[in-house]
Write a protein that holds these residues in place. Sequence first.
Motif, PDB file in Angstrom:
ATOM      1  N   GLY A 145     -32.817 -16.516  32.306  1.00 14.71           N
ATOM      2  CA  GLY A 145     -34.075 -16.686  31.599  1.00 14.71           C
ATOM      3  C   GLY A 145     -33.911 -16.535  30.102  1.00 14.71           C
ATOM      4  N   VAL A 146     -32.685 -16.242  29.670  1.00 14.30           N
ATOM      5  CA  VAL A 146     -32.386 -16.082  28.247  1.00 14.30           C
ATOM      6  C   VAL A 146     -31.309 -17.070  27.818  1.00 14.30           C
ATOM      7  N   VAL A 147     -30.288 -17.224  28.646  1.00 15.17           N
ATOM      8  CA  VAL A 147     -29.154 -18.103  28.331  1.00 15.17           C
ATOM      9  C   VAL A 147     -29.158 -19.283  29.302  1.00 15.17           C
ATOM     10  N   GLY A 148     -29.293 -20.495  28.773  1.00 18.08           N
ATOM     11  CA  GLY A 148     -29.208 -21.678  29.614  1.00 18.08           C
ATOM     12  C   GLY A 148     -27.796 -21.865  30.138  1.00 18.08           C
ATOM     13  N   GLN A 149     -27.688 -22.238  31.415  1.00 15.05           N
ATOM     14  CA  GLN A 149     -26.381 -22.288  32.062  1.00 15.05           C
ATOM     15  C   GLN A 149     -26.156 -23.633  32.737  1.00 15.05           C
ATOM     16  N   PRO A 150     -24.953 -24.187  32.622  1.00 18.37           N
ATOM     17  CA  PRO A 150     -24.665 -25.499  33.198  1.00 18.37           C
ATOM     18  C   PRO A 150     -25.001 -25.563  34.689  1.00 18.37           C
ATOM     19  N   PHE A 151     -25.551 -26.697  35.096  1.00 21.18           N
ATOM     20  CA  PHE A 151     -25.907 -26.963  36.485  1.00 21.18           C
ATOM     21  C   PHE A 151     -26.967 -25.991  37.016  1.00 21.18           C
ATOM     22  N   ASN A 152     -27.627 -25.294  36.117  1.00 20.56           N
ATOM     23  CA  ASN A 152     -28.765 -24.448  36.466  1.00 20.56           C
ATOM     24  C   ASN A 152     -29.988 -24.857  35.640  1.00 20.56           C
ATOM     25  N   GLU A 153     -30.080 -26.136  35.314  1.00 17.14           N
ATOM     26  CA  GLU A 153     -31.110 -26.601  34.392  1.00 17.14           C
ATOM     27  C   GLU A 153     -32.515 -26.257  34.872  1.00 17.14           C
ATOM     28  N   ALA A 154     -32.851 -26.615  36.097  1.00 23.11           N
ATOM     29  CA  ALA A 154     -34.203 -26.378  36.605  1.00 23.11           C
ATOM     30  C   ALA A 154     -34.458 -24.883  36.788  1.00 23.11           C
ATOM     31  N   TYR A 155     -33.464 -24.185  37.318  1.00 17.77           N
ATOM     32  CA  TYR A 155     -33.618 -22.745  37.535  1.00 17.77           C
ATOM     33  C   TYR A 155     -33.801 -22.017  36.208  1.00 17.77           C
ATOM     34  N   CYS A 156     -32.952 -22.310  35.243  1.00 10.99           N
ATOM     35  CA  CYS A 156     -33.070 -21.644  33.943  1.00 10.99           C
ATOM     36  C   CYS A 156     -34.368 -22.033  33.252  1.00 10.99           C
ATOM     37  N   VAL A 264     -25.547 -12.104  23.457  1.00 12.25           N
ATOM     38  CA  VAL A 264     -24.990 -13.281  22.786  1.00 12.25           C
ATOM     39  C   VAL A 264     -26.118 -14.196  22.327  1.00 12.25           C
ATOM     40  N   LYS A 265     -27.094 -14.435  23.196  1.00 12.56           N
ATOM     41  CA  LYS A 265     -28.196 -15.340  22.862  1.00 12.56           C
ATOM     42  C   LYS A 265     -29.125 -14.738  21.817  1.00 12.56           C
ATOM     43  N   LEU A 266     -29.479 -13.481  21.977  1.00 17.32           N
ATOM     44  CA  LEU A 266     -30.478 -12.890  21.101  1.00 17.32           C
ATOM     45  C   LEU A 266     -29.964 -12.722  19.672  1.00 17.32           C
ATOM     46  N   ALA A 267     -28.635 -12.772  19.492  1.00 15.90           N
ATOM     47  CA  ALA A 267     -28.061 -12.678  18.146  1.00 15.90           C
ATOM     48  C   ALA A 267     -27.590 -14.038  17.631  1.00 15.90           C
ATOM     49  N   ASP A 268     -27.920 -15.115  18.356  1.00 14.49           N
ATOM     50  CA  ASP A 268     -27.361 -16.445  18.078  1.00 14.49           C
ATOM     51  C   ASP A 268     -28.446 -17.351  17.509  1.00 14.49           C
TER      52      ASP A 268
END
Length: 283
Positions: A145-156, A264-268
Amino acid sequence: MSTSRPVVLITGTSSGIGLETALAVARTDRHVVATMRDPGRDEALRTAAREAGVADLIEVRRLDVTDPASVLACVAAVVADHGRLDALVNNAGAGHVGTLELDGVAKAREVMEVNFFGVLTVTEAALPHLRVAGGRLLTVTSVGGVVGQPFNEAYCAAKFAVEGFMESLHPVAAGVGVRVTVVEPGAVASEFVRNAGAGEMADRVAAAGPYAVALQNYLARTADAFAAAQSSAEAAEAVAAALTADRPAFRIQTSERARAFVGVKLADLDGDKVTGLTAGWVS
């Protein structure tokens, strides 16, 4: 009839984090309404509750987050029977591994229906009662719910939506006495992972066409990640701790690995760190 103990409704308790959360919350001397789409799958929870000595604090009821009538009936019955609802833990969800060109928009809508609109449906039904109680609203999301992940497009996408919704609701709900928290597990060894289809690697890769190599690499990386996953019980303890804390944070991760990943995401600010990291998962 009024129940003297705080009453906590938890969705998706037939296995995994939901089952363990029901046990962990019951150990805090709260009355747990453990809901599931099919109450016929309650034996694992009932057995674990007996072994943990909390069977008298857990009741099982039917609730299907994708069926508004089921949700309204369950919440109304809980309040009628117990005279209160002090907390809601939105845990029910469904994983999905895939990508848009192969799966289509219809599959994305299906994933959103369970993981996003299902959360909203239960939350809407519970909020009037949580207001009266000055209660808690917890939602189990994911590091996805914070970092988008490959092949998890709909879930993320669904988990991003839940996090955005709850982050926006947080100050509004606080104004009427309801504390809102999202709990973000990382890799968790549970039936949820098996339901997401990670064990069907060969069939998925064979059907992936131009995405086959990337999917194979992703699935291999994911298998390694879940080999070192935290247990459902460990993740559930974080949920129970958030429920019982005097002033819980809005965003809580369930492990050090989850905290590092979300960090990683929150500081990016420009997105390079995240996309650079996840590109390595598929190449």
